[in-house]
Design a protein around this motif. Structure first.
Motif, PDB file in Angstrom:
ATOM      1  N   VAL A 222       0.842  -1.205   0.000  1.00 51.40           N
ATOM      2  CA  VAL A 222       0.000   0.000   0.000  1.00 51.40           C
ATOM      3  C   VAL A 222       0.871   1.246   0.000  1.00 51.40           C
ATOM      4  O   VAL A 222       0.617   2.208  -0.748  1.00 51.40           O
ATOM      5  CB  VAL A 222      -0.938   0.002   1.224  1.00 51.40           C
ATOM      6  CG1 VAL A 222      -1.672   1.351   1.337  1.00 51.40           C
ATOM      7  CG2 VAL A 222      -1.942  -1.134   1.128  1.00 51.40           C
ATOM      8  N   GLN A 223       1.929   1.254   0.811  1.00 51.55           N
ATOM      9  CA  GLN A 223       2.809   2.416   0.877  1.00 51.55           C
ATOM     10  C   GLN A 223       3.526   2.648  -0.440  1.00 51.55           C
ATOM     11  O   GLN A 223       3.702   3.789  -0.887  1.00 51.55           O
ATOM     12  CB  GLN A 223       3.827   2.243   2.009  1.00 51.55           C
ATOM     13  CG  GLN A 223       4.657   3.483   2.289  1.00 51.55           C
ATOM     14  CD  GLN A 223       3.819   4.697   2.626  1.00 51.55           C
ATOM     15  OE1 GLN A 223       2.920   4.634   3.468  1.00 51.55           O
ATOM     16  NE2 GLN A 223       4.084   5.816   1.958  1.00 51.55           N
ATOM     17  N   VAL A 224       3.945   1.576  -1.099  1.00 47.51           N
ATOM     18  CA  VAL A 224       4.608   1.707  -2.411  1.00 47.51           C
ATOM     19  C   VAL A 224       3.622   2.244  -3.447  1.00 47.51           C
ATOM     20  O   VAL A 224       3.974   3.103  -4.267  1.00 47.51           O
ATOM     21  CB  VAL A 224       5.201   0.353  -2.860  1.00 47.51           C
ATOM     22  CG1 VAL A 224       5.593   0.395  -4.336  1.00 47.51           C
ATOM     23  CG2 VAL A 224       6.431   0.005  -2.025  1.00 47.51           C
ATOM     24  N   ILE A 225       2.389   1.770  -3.419  1.00 50.00           N
ATOM     25  CA  ILE A 225       1.373   2.270  -4.349  1.00 50.00           C
ATOM     26  C   ILE A 225       1.169   3.767  -4.156  1.00 50.00           C
ATOM     27  O   ILE A 225       1.112   4.543  -5.124  1.00 50.00           O
ATOM     28  CB  ILE A 225       0.035   1.519  -4.152  1.00 50.00           C
ATOM     29  CG1 ILE A 225       0.167   0.060  -4.606  1.00 50.00           C
ATOM     30  CG2 ILE A 225      -1.095   2.208  -4.925  1.00 50.00           C
ATOM     31  CD1 ILE A 225      -1.028  -0.812  -4.238  1.00 50.00           C
ATOM     32  N   LEU A 226       1.063   4.203  -2.887  1.00 53.35           N
ATOM     33  CA  LEU A 226       0.879   5.623  -2.593  1.00 53.35           C
ATOM     34  C   LEU A 226       2.077   6.433  -3.068  1.00 53.35           C
ATOM     35  O   LEU A 226       1.915   7.476  -3.738  1.00 53.35           O
ATOM     36  CB  LEU A 226       0.676   5.819  -1.091  1.00 53.35           C
ATOM     37  CG  LEU A 226       0.590   7.277  -0.615  1.00 53.35           C
ATOM     38  CD1 LEU A 226      -0.603   7.986  -1.233  1.00 53.35           C
ATOM     39  CD2 LEU A 226       0.521   7.340   0.918  1.00 53.35           C
ATOM     40  N   THR A 227       3.280   5.988  -2.750  1.00 51.63           N
ATOM     41  CA  THR A 227       4.488   6.709  -3.144  1.00 51.63           C
ATOM     42  C   THR A 227       4.590   6.817  -4.651  1.00 51.63           C
ATOM     43  O   THR A 227       4.885   7.891  -5.205  1.00 51.63           O
ATOM     44  CB  THR A 227       5.737   5.988  -2.588  1.00 51.63           C
ATOM     45  OG1 THR A 227       5.647   5.919  -1.164  1.00 51.63           O
ATOM     46  CG2 THR A 227       7.013   6.718  -2.978  1.00 51.63           C
ATOM     47  N   ASP A 228       4.327   5.736  -5.345  1.00 51.45           N
ATOM     48  CA  ASP A 228       4.403   5.729  -6.813  1.00 51.45           C
ATOM     49  C   ASP A 228       3.364   6.679  -7.407  1.00 51.45           C
ATOM     50  O   ASP A 228       3.642   7.413  -8.361  1.00 51.45           O
ATOM     51  CB  ASP A 228       4.177   4.306  -7.323  1.00 51.45           C
ATOM     52  CG  ASP A 228       4.735   4.079  -8.716  1.00 51.45           C
ATOM     53  OD1 ASP A 228       5.876   4.528  -8.975  1.00 51.45           O
ATOM     54  OD2 ASP A 228       4.053   3.455  -9.544  1.00 51.45           O
ATOM     55  N   ALA A 229       2.175   6.674  -6.828  1.00 53.32           N
ATOM     56  CA  ALA A 229       1.115   7.554  -7.321  1.00 53.32           C
ATOM     57  C   ALA A 229       1.472   9.027  -7.127  1.00 53.32           C
ATOM     58  O   ALA A 229       1.187   9.871  -7.992  1.00 53.32           O
ATOM     59  CB  ALA A 229      -0.197   7.236  -6.606  1.00 53.32           C
ATOM     60  N   LEU A 230       2.116   9.339  -6.007  1.00 52.23           N
ATOM     61  CA  LEU A 230       2.500  10.737  -5.754  1.00 52.23           C
ATOM     62  C   LEU A 230       3.593  11.191  -6.714  1.00 52.23           C
ATOM     63  O   LEU A 230       3.592  12.336  -7.178  1.00 52.23           O
ATOM     64  CB  LEU A 230       2.937  10.907  -4.302  1.00 52.23           C
ATOM     65  CG  LEU A 230       1.814  10.781  -3.272  1.00 52.23           C
ATOM     66  CD1 LEU A 230       2.369  10.864  -1.862  1.00 52.23           C
ATOM     67  CD2 LEU A 230       0.756  11.861  -3.488  1.00 52.23           C
ATOM     68  N   PHE A 231       4.530  10.309  -7.020  1.00 44.93           N
ATOM     69  CA  PHE A 231       5.524  10.648  -8.041  1.00 44.93           C
ATOM     70  C   PHE A 231       4.832  10.897  -9.383  1.00 44.93           C
ATOM     71  O   PHE A 231       5.209  11.811 -10.128  1.00 44.93           O
ATOM     72  CB  PHE A 231       6.549   9.528  -8.192  1.00 44.93           C
ATOM     73  CG  PHE A 231       7.644   9.542  -7.162  1.00 44.93           C
ATOM     74  CD1 PHE A 231       8.419  10.676  -6.968  1.00 44.93           C
ATOM     75  CD2 PHE A 231       7.916   8.423  -6.387  1.00 44.93           C
ATOM     76  CE1 PHE A 231       9.444  10.704  -6.023  1.00 44.93           C
ATOM     77  CE2 PHE A 231       8.936   8.427  -5.447  1.00 44.93           C
ATOM     78  CZ  PHE A 231       9.697   9.575  -5.259  1.00 44.93           C
ATOM     79  N   GLN A 232       3.844  10.085  -9.696  1.00 39.06           N
ATOM     80  CA  GLN A 232       3.111  10.277 -10.944  1.00 39.06           C
ATOM     81  C   GLN A 232       2.345  11.600 -10.923  1.00 39.06           C
ATOM     82  O   GLN A 232       2.285  12.316 -11.935  1.00 39.06           O
ATOM     83  CB  GLN A 232       2.151   9.108 -11.180  1.00 39.06           C
ATOM     84  CG  GLN A 232       1.557   9.101 -12.581  1.00 39.06           C
ATOM     85  CD  GLN A 232       0.600   7.939 -12.823  1.00 39.06           C
ATOM     86  OE1 GLN A 232       0.266   7.187 -11.903  1.00 39.06           O
ATOM     87  NE2 GLN A 232       0.150   7.797 -14.058  1.00 39.06           N
ATOM     88  N   CYS A 233       1.786  11.947  -9.772  1.00 40.17           N
ATOM     89  CA  CYS A 233       1.096  13.241  -9.634  1.00 40.17           C
ATOM     90  C   CYS A 233       2.038  14.403  -9.942  1.00 40.17           C
ATOM     91  O   CYS A 233       1.698  15.315 -10.711  1.00 40.17           O
ATOM     92  CB  CYS A 233       0.562  13.401  -8.204  1.00 40.17           C
ATOM     93  SG  CYS A 233      -0.907  12.441  -7.812  1.00 40.17           S
ATOM     94  N   ILE A 234       3.212  14.376  -9.330  1.00 43.26           N
ATOM     95  CA  ILE A 234       4.172  15.462  -9.529  1.00 43.26           C
ATOM     96  C   ILE A 234       4.566  15.580 -10.998  1.00 43.26           C
ATOM     97  O   ILE A 234       4.658  16.684 -11.552  1.00 43.26           O
ATOM     98  CB  ILE A 234       5.408  15.249  -8.630  1.00 43.26           C
ATOM     99  CG1 ILE A 234       5.043  15.496  -7.173  1.00 43.26           C
ATOM    100  CG2 ILE A 234       6.554  16.167  -9.044  1.00 43.26           C
ATOM    101  CD1 ILE A 234       6.153  15.206  -6.174  1.00 43.26           C
TER     102      ILE A 234
END
Length: 358
Positions: A222-234
């Motif tokens: 879950v934490q990796v999914i969140l981190t990856d999504a935030l990088f994609q957001c940026i």
């Protein structure tokens, strides 16, 4: 999901960072994951093609990491080579492929360039989301998720600035619209986790553990999914003009963050003024090796940094020619062929060759 399976996510993720073709040093991979910022580790991150994972697991404990490496060695998914290096085995490669057929694999990590801004951006983004959501429902009786006065003061100023041109209703609508458009661009799992994390009017963001239970995923996944999504957001926020409000938050989150430390920036300034490396070292009272490490860091962090301009044309052509004949040629092999060049020049040309050849 069994208890055994739920304990394996990071083990397989770390296994995926090793290679059948190239031996890698587990300790160096650990330093990359936890963001040890030295010229040698930055170069290894570039060499191992792991720059995007740099600093993405800054709280990883060395003991936990090496327990996973030992487990992978015992299962013959990694095999030891010389000098404390390891290879990925065919069994390990197949295990990675099979595991990530049913688990999330990060494809948007950008830790070297954006890792230090991620936490502050997410913190600001969730706070503004909460306040505008409550504001849109004219609710002032709520507990803000951000307790730091500095952040609260900044948000008050930001809201006042926008009130000059937008009503609070329109500001909230535009912010919500940016959220909807951005979430639509993300991986579905990332959009889901981000949505579950957000707090707003009559909505409370879920903890990672709650999301883990809800989605039946391991906490680390879950934490990796969140981190990856935030990088994609940026990436989306920076590369398009679709998210002006979010871009303002991103700019605020990086206001006090630099890609380079002050010493490296001071070296860059003098080099940009045309000073030779020896002059820079003398004027700053530093060892030549320290200043040369600054150059290597600049070249790795900034893909547009003009490496060729730092090296005499004849030397550039000679050493690049040797790389063409033997891409893995070592520094001492170059010396044995009669070429006397400083080690930092060799390093810079290794970096340049990777750029040229993609």
């Amino acid at each position: 999901m069994s208890r055994l399976e739920s304990s394996l996510y990071l083990e397989y993720l770390f296994l995926s960072l090793f290679s059948i073709k190239e031996a890698k040093k587990p300790l160096s991979v650990f330093h990359i994951l936890t963001g040890k910022r030295t010229a040698s580790i930055l170069y290894v991150a570039e060499s191992y093609q792991l720059k995007h994972f740099f600093n993405c697991f800054r709280h990883l404990e060395k003991e936990d990491y090496f327990q996973k490496i030992d487990s992978l060695l015992k299962k013959n998914q990694l095999e030891e080579a010389s000098d404390n290096h390891v290879y990925l085995t065919p069994k390990g490669e197949q295990s990675v492929t099979t595991f990530f057929e049913t688990h999330y694999y990060p494809s948007h990590f950008n830790g070297l360039l954006e890792g230090r801004s991620l936490k502050s951006f997410w913190r600001l983004l969730t706070f503004v989301t909460q306040v505008l959501s409550e504001m849109s429902h004219e609710n002032v009786q709520y507990l803000p998720i951000e307790k730091e006065w500095k952040q609260q003061l900044w948000l008050k100023k930001w809201l006042q600035m926008h009130k000059k041109n937008l009503s609070k209703e329109l500001l909230s609508q535009r912010f919500a619209s940016e959220w909807m458009d951005l979430l639509a661009l993300l991986e579905p799992s990332g959009a889901t986790v981000i949505s579950l994390k957000l707090t707003g009017y009559k909505t409370y963001g879920k903890t990672t553990k709650q999301i883990s239970n809800l989605l039946e995923l391991e906490l680390d996944e879950v934490q990796v999914i969140l981190t990856d999504a935030l990088f994609q957001c940026i990436k989306q926020i920076k590369e398009t003009n679709q998210f002006p409000l979010f871009f303002e938050l991103y700019q605020e989150s990086i206001r006090d963050i630099s890609l380079f430390n002050q010493s490296t920036l001071a070296t860059k300034k003098l080099m940009d003024e045309g000073k030779a490396l020896e002059e820079v070292a003398n004027s700053r009272g530093l060892k030549l090796s320290t200043v040369s490490e600054h150059l290597i860091e600049l070249a790795i962090m900034d893909e547009a940094y003009p490496i060729k301009d730092l090296i005499a044309e004849r030397t550039y052509q000679q050493i690049m020619g040797l790389f063409e004949l033997n891409p893995t040629i070592g520094y001492y092999e170059i010396e044995e062929q009669g070429y006397q060049v400083p080690f930092y020049i060799y390093r810079l040309l290794q970096i340049e060759r990777r750029r040229v050849n993609g």
